[in-house]
Scaffold this active site. Structure first.
Site, PDB file in Angstrom:
ATOM      1  N   GLY A  29       3.058 -24.548  35.240  1.00  0.00           N
ATOM      2  CA  GLY A  29       2.160 -24.861  34.132  1.00  0.00           C
ATOM      3  C   GLY A  29       0.834 -25.457  34.571  1.00  0.00           C
ATOM      4  CG  HIS A  35      -0.983 -20.510  36.995  1.00  0.00           C
ATOM      5  ND1 HIS A  35      -1.737 -21.645  36.853  1.00  0.00           N
ATOM      6  CD2 HIS A  35       0.044 -20.852  37.810  1.00  0.00           C
ATOM      7  CE1 HIS A  35      -1.190 -22.639  37.543  1.00  0.00           C
ATOM      8  NE2 HIS A  35      -0.117 -22.179  38.143  1.00  0.00           N
ATOM      9  CE  LYS A 182     -10.899 -20.787  39.257  1.00  0.00           C
ATOM     10  NZ  LYS A 182     -11.431 -21.004  37.925  1.00  0.00           N
ATOM     11  CB  SER A 183      -4.835 -26.240  43.307  1.00  0.00           C
ATOM     12  OG  SER A 183      -3.767 -27.159  43.240  1.00  0.00           O
TER      13      SER A 183
HETATM   14  P1  AMP Z   1       2.455 -23.299  40.479  1.00  0.00           P
HETATM   15  O1  AMP Z   1       2.314 -23.469  39.000  1.00  0.00           O
HETATM   16  O2  AMP Z   1       1.503 -24.118  41.281  1.00  0.00           O
HETATM   17  O3  AMP Z   1       3.881 -23.398  40.942  1.00  0.00           O
HETATM   18  O4  AMP Z   1       2.030 -21.804  40.783  1.00  0.00           O
HETATM   19  C1  AMP Z   1       2.641 -20.715  40.126  1.00  0.00           C
HETATM   20  C2  AMP Z   1       2.213 -19.455  40.800  1.00  0.00           C
HETATM   21  O5  AMP Z   1       0.797 -19.323  40.732  1.00  0.00           O
HETATM   22  C3  AMP Z   1       2.594 -19.432  42.292  1.00  0.00           C
HETATM   23  O6  AMP Z   1       3.033 -18.136  42.631  1.00  0.00           O
HETATM   24  C4  AMP Z   1       1.288 -19.771  42.952  1.00  0.00           C
HETATM   25  O7  AMP Z   1       1.184 -19.238  44.256  1.00  0.00           O
HETATM   26  C5  AMP Z   1       0.294 -19.088  42.035  1.00  0.00           C
HETATM   27  N1  AMP Z   1      -1.030 -19.685  42.210  1.00  0.00           N
HETATM   28  C6  AMP Z   1      -1.365 -20.997  42.180  1.00  0.00           C
HETATM   29  N2  AMP Z   1      -2.676 -21.161  42.462  1.00  0.00           N
HETATM   30  C7  AMP Z   1      -3.170 -19.922  42.698  1.00  0.00           C
HETATM   31  C8  AMP Z   1      -4.459 -19.421  43.058  1.00  0.00           C
HETATM   32  N3  AMP Z   1      -5.509 -20.213  43.211  1.00  0.00           N
HETATM   33  N4  AMP Z   1      -4.601 -18.076  43.211  1.00  0.00           N
HETATM   34  C9  AMP Z   1      -3.546 -17.251  43.059  1.00  0.00           C
HETATM   35  N5  AMP Z   1      -2.304 -17.660  42.719  1.00  0.00           N
HETATM   36  C10 AMP Z   1      -2.122 -18.976  42.547  1.00  0.00           C
END
Ligand code: AMP
Length: 291
Positions: A29, A35, A182-183
């Protein structure tokens, strides 16, 4: 967009759509463009897109940011709806882990490097939750971001070793205009840290330049990348590593596809970034594993 909160309802939905081709995007989320790029691709490839939002306590260490992890369900619902998600699965912790689990996943390979080394137990928690989600949702295709490249390597091993009948797609890292990946955790950077953080990606670009110019010595490249990060940020380097991908074996000479990966700890956020490359320095943008 349908919202489902219980495992039973999710399984019923899946049973009622047994003939559909399902793409699945697992997330924690606080959705951003990284995402939504996965959601949009899943919508292009499949009949139905199921996304999940679950901040998985099992994958956080005792001193990590489980309680502080950013959450905003209302905002996430709007974003998911606009990016091709048909079903949003939002289980709570009690749904996913009603009792102490008698059975959990353990990864033995691809884990003593990068984030696996700094975050003991993290990938066991990731694999346990994904195994549950894959069993509940039974997708044909699963979508992950290459930003979390070790996760992609480890989920590839899960699909391969435990015979999950699905295709994994690893999609390119989505970046801010200045290059910062992005994070959800970027909100915890101070203004100064946010400015400095761009040097993670710049240092990776420097690594690519070295490889494109013919440098094959992994140590020379990691040292030069690390030096660039140290010179430009006050964050502490957790690692700068070059490994084969997706096996994640160390290599002194780069003569096969490789990942250059970095992790830097700031006051309240630990940032990771990486690039995947052919040995001549050419970028690998996508990764796919078909079981
Ligand atoms: P998370 O919510 O951080 O667990 O991420 C969920 C999914 O989104 C995972 O597969 C992550 O690798 C992907 N994701 C997160 N940040 C990025 C990004 N900047 N670019 C591409 N995919 C991302």
């Amino acid at each position: 967009m349908k919202i489902i909160r219980t495992i039973k309802d999710m399984q019923t939905f899946r049973h009622d759509h047994i003939t559909k081709r399902i793409g699945f995007v697992p997330t924690m989320g606080y959705l951003h463009d990284g995402h939504t790029s996965l959601m949009t691709q899943a919508a292009d490839d499949n009949d139905l897109v199921i996304a999940s939002i679950f901040v998985n306590p099992l994958q956080f260490g005792p001193d990590e940011d489980y309680d502080q992890y950013p959450r905003d369900e209302k905002r996430d619902l709007n974003i998911a709806k606009k990016h091709g998600v048909d079903v949003l699965f939002l289980p709570n912790v009690k749904q996913m882990y009603p009792n102490n689990m008698a059975v959990q996943m353990t990864i033995n390979d691809r884990v003593d490097v990068l984030c696996g080394r700094s975050r003991p137990g993290h990938f066991d928690g990731v694999l346990t939750v994904l195994t549950k989600l894959f069993n509940i949702i039974q997708p044909h295709q699963v979508y992950f971001g290459l930003k979390d490249a070790q996760q992609v390597a480890i989920v590839t091993a899960l699909i391969q070793d435990l015979n999950f009948p699905m295709t994994l797609k690893g999609l390119p890292t989505v970046r801010e205009q200045d290059g910062l990946a992005k994070s959800s955790r970027n909100v915890y950077l101070s203004p100064d840290e946010r400015e400095e953080a761009v040097w993670l990606y710049r240092s990776l670009l420097h690594g690519i330049d070295l490889m494109s110019a013919g440098q094959k010595d992994a140590k020379i490249i990691t040292q030069s990348v690390a030096q660039m990060i140290t010179e430009h940020t006050k964050g502490t380097i957790d690692y700068v590593e070059i490994l084969s991908f997706p096996q994640l074996k160390s290599m002194s000479r780069i003569d096969e596809s490789a990942i250059i990966a970095v992790a830097v700890q700031y006051k309240q956020a630990r940032l990771i970034d990486n690039v995947l490359l052919h040995p001549d320095g050419e970028l690998i943008r996508m990764f796919e594993y078909k079981h």
